[in-house]
Design an enzyme around this catalytic site. Structure first.
Site, PDB file in Angstrom:
ATOM      1  N   GLU B 366       0.836  -1.216   0.000  1.00 12.54           N
ATOM      2  CA  GLU B 366       0.000   0.000   0.000  1.00 12.54           C
ATOM      3  C   GLU B 366       0.860   1.252   0.000  1.00 12.54           C
ATOM      4  OE1 GLU B 366      -3.618  -0.117   0.969  1.00 12.54           O
ATOM      5  OE2 GLU B 366      -3.721  -2.280   0.974  1.00 12.54           O
ATOM      6  N   ASP B 370       9.311   4.603   0.950  1.00 11.86           N
ATOM      7  CA  ASP B 370       9.936   5.580   0.052  1.00 11.86           C
ATOM      8  C   ASP B 370       8.915   6.281  -0.839  1.00 11.86           C
ATOM      9  OD1 ASP B 370      12.309   4.876   1.182  1.00 11.86           O
ATOM     10  OD2 ASP B 370      12.959   3.575  -0.456  1.00 11.86           O
TER      11      ASP B 370
END
Lengths: 250, 387
Positions: B366, B370
């Site tokens: 999800e 990053d």
């Protein structure tokens, strides 16, 4: 089937209990309250009986402080249809005093059975349910592990020394719930939402008679440290001797 | 010793009575029904399917959905449910998140009336299980590169492609599959057993072992025209679903962190070394304090996010921040707590390593850590790293 279930607000069994500064009560700081677990069993059984019958109502009756609205709402979320909150004006009151408040309120109402937990987990008197039955002149079966109510008759299994006693009583009657009678459910989201809309009758209970006074509460004594009598086989005779002579358990 | 949920700032007082009752009911259920069995399921790599009817009975599945027999809870109550489920295991919470946020939510918001009536009550009652097919083997962080295609042929849409890392994938009765129709991303409902539709468990994982992670293969899968969700076009369809699910994850990981913290604190008080409980050493105290501080911040962040979501004003970026922060610190807490437990911390006698391994997935799915960083970087600079 009209069923009454009496519930008590008690400190959570996980709460750390401290005696209050005046030495006469429990320090309420940080103590969570719950419905006494045996009362939850009684409530679950009542709800199951009503659901199986497909008719009637379960009324919870709680003699307790204003804060007991939380436990009442929990009981309604667990399936009770309505509630009577007998508000405690404060003051010391033993099992007989509590039973009188309950009995006086219940006397004029119509019902088939009243269920209690076998005992509350704070007072641990195992008395209120039985006294209420006495005051109302009703038969009572305590420590019930199985219960059927049908055609004006209640058949209750109760724990007896070394076996099970099966008791048949004419309704209305009083029963106190032992572990095993039913497994309390978790309130569902639907139950929690519906609980808000269920009727709660609020009645101020009369002041206590003043015949009972709590003089002093004290925590149980710390357990004495254990004793190591030796190691390995060599310790056995000494251990047996102590178990015989000191502990007197063999 | 029973679980003591950390609540250092008395956040309980900011919850409504309903919210507390719902949270406590789920907490009790997890304690009694999930914790005794979850380790075994984790070790065996199985999902406890027998718990699905119980979750349904409690009303947890799609509890945030309004109408169609669903309770329509607010974001905070729904979040608390997920927090408690993930205190049990991330796999259980993932099951509920996918069912509620990624399947029921799009059907509710983008589905036709017929689709809603057919699926929402069944999904809420646990009679049907759903999954969400967006990610593909070659398109994870960049879902716009999607290769799955739908083509209209007469009274059917024909789908071809493959989806990967699909929670609930092999057991799902209905899959929300995102595919490009004439170059535009659209959502389709594909039912189990449709010819050419293959649902295959991926197996062999070191994380989320008590969760069904599968691949979906679509080979000339023909679905009726009525299986297209009419309410949305383009990537914002699946991305809006992800915003729902990510909010739930932020709550969930807080539950996992609370479980790890509670276990480590308790262990530190019982475990004696050098003649005193290890909790008396400054270094252990420091670790526990860091964990409690981060959990408290997470709780406050989640509560605020939930309240603005209830007011309809939460932004995807605010959700990104909570998801990113929650996963990052929950994983840190799990690792630290695992070390507090020493060698015992690697065993199945304790929960902490299971949570730690799970959270490696949760920080990845999800939107990876990053990717959320870049979403937030874009929001604060106006400069888009993806373009």
């Amino acid at each position: 089937m009209e069923l009454f279930v009496c519930i008590k607000r008690v400190p959570d069994s996980a709460a750390k209990i401290r005696v209050a500064a005046d030495g006469k009560g429990i320090d309420p700081a940080g103590v969570e309250h719950v419905i006494s677990p045996y009362d939850e069993i009684a409530l679950e059984k009542a709800v199951q009986i009503k659901e199986a019958a497909g008719a009637g109502a379960v009324t919870v009756i709680c003699f307790g402080p204003a804060e007991a609205t939380k436990e009442i709402r929990q009981a309604l979320a667990m399936g009770a249809d309505k509630a009577i909150h007998l508000k405690d004006p404060g003051g010391a009151r033993g099992p007989l005093g509590v039973a009188r408040v309950l009995a006086d309120n219940i006397r004029a109402r119509k019902f088939d059975a009243i269920l209690f937990g076998r005992q509350s987990i704070d007072g641990d008197n195992s008395a209120v349910g039985i006294i209420v039955a006495q005051l109302l002149g009703l038969p009572v079966v305590s420590l019930v592990t199985k219960l059927e109510l049908k055609d004006g008759v209640g058949v209750a299994h109760r724990e007896a020394e070394g076996g099970t006693e099966v008791v048949e009583v004419k309704l209305p009657a009083v029963f106190t719930a032992q572990r095993g009678l039913a497994e309390p459910r978790y309130p569902s989201i639907k139950g929690i939402m519906m609980a808000k809309k269920k009727p709660v009758e609020e009645i101020l209970a009369p002041a206590p008679s003043g015949r009972l006074e709590i003089e002093k509460l004290s925590p149980p004594a710390e357990r004495a440290a254990g004793k190591i009598v030796g190691e390995g086989k060599a310790a056995v005779p000494a251990l047996v001797k102590l178990l015989r002579q000191e502990a007197k358990v063999i | 010793m029973p679980y003591e949920a950390p609540d250092f700032y008395g956040i309980d007082e900011l919850l409504t009575e309903d919210e507390r009752m719902i949270r406590d009911a789920v907490r009790g259920w997890v304690e009694d029904r999930v914790l005794p069995v979850i380790s075994e399921h984790y070790l065996n790599g199985t999902f406890p399917t027998d718990l699905i009817p119980e979750m349904a009975e409690l009303g947890l599945l799609g509890a945030g959905i309004d109408g169609y027999g669903c309770p329509g809870l607010g974001a905070v109550a729904y979040g608390l449910i997920l927090q408690e489920l993930e205190r049990g295991d991330s796999g259980i919470r993932s099951f509920a998140s996918v069912q509620g946020s990624l399947v029921m939510w799009p059907i509710r918001h983008y589905g036709s009336e017929e689709q809603r009536k057919r699926w929402l009550p069944a999904l809420h009652k646990g009679e049907a299980i759903g999954c969400f097919g967006l990610t593909e083997p070659d398109h994870g962080s960049d879902p716009g590169g999607m290769e799955t295609r739908a083509v209209k042929q007469g009274d059917r849409y024909v789908l071809n492609g493959a989806k990967m890392w699909i929670t609930n994938g092999s057991m799902a009765d209905v899959a929300v599959v995102w595919a490009k129709l004439d170059g535009v991303v659209r959502g389709f409902l594909v039912e189990k057993g449709t010819p050419g539709f293959l649902q295959r468990s991926m197996g062999k994982k070191f994380s989320l072992r008590a969760s069904d992670t599968s691949e979906l293969v679509l080979q000339d899968v023909a679905v009726p025209l009525g299986n297209l969700m009419p309410g949305v076009e383009g990537l914002r369809g699946p991305l809006n679903c992800l915003t729902q699910a990510r909010a739930g994850i932020a709550w969930g990981v807080c539950g996992a962190a609370m479980a790890c913290y509670d276990e480590a604190r308790r262990y530190a008080l019982q475990r004696t070394q050098f003649g005193k409980p290890i909790g008396q050493f400054q270094i252990i105290q420091g670790k526990l304090v860091e964990a409690l501080a981060e959990i408290t911040k997470m709780q406050l962040l989640n509560l605020r996010m939930g309240r603005i979501k209830e007011g309809g004003k939460v932004t995807p970026q605010q959700v990104s921040l909570a998801k990113r922060n929650g996963c990052h610190f929950a994983l840190e807490i799990a690792r630290t707590c695992r070390q507090i437990l020493g060698a015992n911390g690697i065993t199945a006698e304790y929960q902490v390593m299971r949570h730690m391994c799970n959270l490696e997935s949760v920080i990845t799915y999800e939107g990876t850590h990053d990717i959320h960083t870049l979403i937030l970087g874009h929001a604060i600079t106006g400069l888009d790293a993806f373009r």
